[in-house]
Design an enzyme around this catalytic site. Structure first.
Site, short mmCIF file in Angstrom:
data_model
loop_
_atom_site.label_atom_id
_atom_site.label_comp_id
_atom_site.label_asym_id
_atom_site.label_seq_id
_atom_site.Cartn_x
_atom_site.Cartn_y
_atom_site.Cartn_z
N LYS A 277 0.84 -1.19 0.00
CA LYS A 277 0.00 0.00 0.00
C LYS A 277 0.89 1.26 0.00
O LYS A 277 1.98 1.23 0.56
CB LYS A 277 -0.87 0.03 1.26
CG LYS A 277 -2.00 -0.98 1.26
CD LYS A 277 -2.89 -0.84 2.47
CE LYS A 277 -4.00 -1.87 2.45
NZ LYS A 277 -4.93 -1.71 1.32
N ARG A 351 -10.27 -11.54 0.85
CA ARG A 351 -11.06 -12.58 0.18
C ARG A 351 -10.39 -13.94 0.29
O ARG A 351 -11.05 -14.97 0.27
CB ARG A 351 -11.32 -12.17 -1.28
CG ARG A 351 -10.10 -12.04 -2.12
CD ARG A 351 -10.32 -11.19 -3.36
NE ARG A 351 -10.47 -9.76 -3.04
CZ ARG A 351 -10.69 -8.81 -3.94
NH1 ARG A 351 -10.82 -9.11 -5.22
NH2 ARG A 351 -10.80 -7.54 -3.57
N1 BES Z 1 -8.21 -3.79 3.68
C1 BES Z 1 -8.28 -3.36 2.34
C2 BES Z 1 -9.55 -2.59 2.04
C3 BES Z 1 -9.72 -1.27 2.71
C4 BES Z 1 -9.36 -0.11 2.07
C5 BES Z 1 -10.30 -1.18 3.96
C6 BES Z 1 -9.55 1.11 2.67
C7 BES Z 1 -10.48 0.03 4.57
C8 BES Z 1 -10.11 1.18 3.93
C9 BES Z 1 -8.24 -4.55 1.40
O1 BES Z 1 -7.55 -5.65 1.83
C10 BES Z 1 -7.61 -4.07 0.14
O2 BES Z 1 -6.48 -3.72 0.17
N2 BES Z 1 -8.37 -4.06 -0.94
C11 BES Z 1 -7.90 -3.62 -2.19
C12 BES Z 1 -8.42 -4.60 -3.21
C13 BES Z 1 -7.75 -4.49 -4.54
C14 BES Z 1 -6.31 -4.92 -4.41
C15 BES Z 1 -8.47 -5.37 -5.51
C16 BES Z 1 -8.42 -2.23 -2.46
O3 BES Z 1 -9.54 -1.91 -2.03
O4 BES Z 1 -7.73 -1.45 -3.06
ZN ZN Z 2 -5.47 -5.56 1.36
#
Ligand code: BES
Ligand code: ZN
Ligand code: ZN
Length: 501
Positions: A277, A351
């Site tokens: 991230k 997931r």
């Molecule tokens: N934990 C995150 C989602 C999230 C984002 C929760 C912002 C709370 C606030 C999740 O694991 C994630 O990183 N999702 C990605 C998915 C993508 C890689 C398909 C996302 O939302 O960018």
């Molecule tokens: Zn994630």
């Protein structure tokens, strides 16, 4: 803490006496006139001048100068009588209780009658009063060496109402239980990940199990290896902390049939893994176990209220870290279901852990499945941060959950899941599934992926990425964790049992 009194003779001593006022055009009733007598009719002047306002959430505090027993009167506006919804009521209660807390009051009383309308009955008012009191005055203690102000707790909560005392008491206790469990979930979510690992989460669940007599099972890494939980294990690969699969069983029926499976994403910190991230995206990723907290909060309510229902709660938990051992994009892993997964993005880890959680719940008799997860940033883009996104393979089941959410005021909005969406997650040259087709509609892709593991079992996926935390304080609590879906899940379970005899 709660006291019920039939008559308010205006001599009782309390810090704040809270009275609901509606906007415009309302005649001063007999009761108000009596109160006003004690104030030589000045109150009605204050109403007329607008110093006591009936506008929604407006709070007007008046010192009583000893003219009545209470130190202060607190009038809270409820808007127009005919239009007042439960949500309006709760927000007004929150505004009132937060004022008392801010002013460091230590006791309060409410005049129940003044909040009752044709639409919102006395027992609902009582329940919501207690619930919103517990929610709105919540604070996360934090870790400051020195708190500036010593804590003043509101220790006495009196309700004036000339009705069935037993029923009112029950309603208050129900609200208290719902509020307290939501706050438990908030505290879990607000706790930083160095202090809340999968192991801590497991110990917390064990504590709930001991308190309420749930069956509790904690699967260790070796157990997962034996069971072939390759998806959960892959996410844990880069971590120094062992993964846990937390299972709580509550049996509210004679036979272990008709089981509701609640599956919560328990990522204690999400770095994204090698699909790292950006720095701003890392902040707040301690809250990536909001789904797990929602499930544990719901189990607390279930433990207290013991509905006639069977529930299995499953929480796959780990952090998502980087190291020489961590899983990588392009890896192919084998889930507990046997389905193979091509990892295209290690940040789509929720997931993956849910895949094995769902399979485990099914193997332990879940006939319906609800998963709750801070799954995608996409759901925030799509629905904002006040609506939980839902995806389902069973419209009737979702309807039940939406009905529950209407009870609790936690908004849920459905996202579509089409055959073409399903095909996208099934599109991999070398595996059965891929975990991240593209950023297009990726809240839906997350759901589509989890749905592959629910298969034919009726299932609802709740994406709480937007709703699990708030940036600034609101009527029902401070900035930080909201405890979203605790109350909706518990209400769903309670109502499911009622309709399923
Ligand atoms: N934990 C995150 C989602 C999230 C984002 C929760 C912002 C709370 C606030 C999740 O694991 C994630 O990183 N999702 C990605 C998915 C993508 C890689 C398909 C996302 O939302 O960018
Ligand atoms: Zn994630
Ligand atoms: Zn995540």
């Amino acid at each position: 803490m709660f006291h019920i009194e039939k008559k308010q003779n205006f001599q009782n001593k309390e810090g704040y006496f809270i009275i609901g006022v509606f906007q415009e055009g309302e005649k001063f009733g007999e009761w108000f006139s009596k109160l006003d007598d004690s104030f030589q009719n000045h109150l009605r002047e204050l109403v007329k001048s607008g110093d006591i306002s009936g506008k929604k959430k407006a709070v007007s505090v008046i010192h009583t100068f000893g003219w009545i027993g209470a130190k202060r009167l607190l009038f809270v506006g409820l808007g127009q009588r005919k239009k007042m919804t439960k949500e309006d009521l709760v927000e007004s209660f929150g505004a009132a209780f937060q004022t008392v807390k801010k002013n460091r009051g230590d006791s309060l009383a409410i005049d129940l009658q003044s909040f009752i309308t044709a639409r919102v009955d006395p027992l609902t008012v009582a329940k919501l009063a207690a619930e919103s009191f517990i929610l709105s005055t919540y604070t996360f203690k934090g870790y400051k060496q020195k708190e500036n102000k010593p804590d003043v707790e509101i220790e006495k909560f009196t309700v004036y109402y000339d009705g069935n005392e037993e029923e009112i008491k029950k309603a208050l206790v129900t609200g208290y239980i719902y509020g307290r469990a939501t706050n438990s979930a908030r505290t879990l979510v607000n706790t930083p990940s160095n202090l809340l690992t999968a192991d801590h989460l497991a110990k917390y669940a064990k504590m709930l199990a001991d308190r309420y007599g749930f069956e509790c099972e904690i699967l260790e890494k070796e157990d997962m290896e034996k069971l072939g939980m390759g998806a959960l294990l892959a996410v844990n690969q880069g971590s120094e902390n062992p993964p846990k699969l937390i299972v709580l069983k509550y049996q509210g029926r004679k036979e272990w049939k008709n089981v509701i499976g609640l599956v919560g994403k328990g990522i204690t910190f999400d770095t994204g893994g090698y699909s790292l991230k950006p720095r701003d995206g890392l902040v707040n990723m301690k809250t990536d176990m909001g789904g797990a907290a929602a499930v544990l909060g719901a189990m607390e309510i279930i433990g207290e209220r013991k509905p006639e229902q069977n529930v299995v709660a499953v929480i796959p938990s780990t952090d998502n870290m980087i190291s020489g051992k961590a899983f990588k994009p392009d890896d192919v892993i084998t889930s507990m279901s046997g389905k193979t997964i091509e990892v295209l993005n290690t940040d789509a880890e929720g997931r993956l852990v849910l895949a094995d959680g769902i399979t485990y719940a099914k193997q332990h008799g879940a006939d319906v499945l609800v998963d709750v997860a801070t799954l995608t940033g996409g759901v925030i883009v799509a629905l904002g941060s006040d609506k939980t996104g839902a995806i389902t393979n069973d419209e009737a089941l979702l309807e039940k959950i939406i009905d529950a959410s209407k009870e609790t005021g936690e908004m849920i909005w459905q996202l579509p899941l089409t055959e073409k969406d399903r095909e996208k997650v099934r599109n991999s040259k070398i595996a059965d599934l891929n975990n991240s087709p593209s950023r297009e509609g990726h809240a839906i892709m997350g759901g589509a992926f989890i749905g592959e593991f629910a298969e034919d079992t009726p299932w609802v996926h709740l994406d709480i990425a937007g709703t699990s935390i708030v940036k600034s304080g609101y009527e029902l609590g401070p900035a930080g964790a909201t405890g979203v879906m605790v109350r909706t899940l518990a209400t769903f379970v309670e109502e499911f049992s009622e309709n399923n005899e």
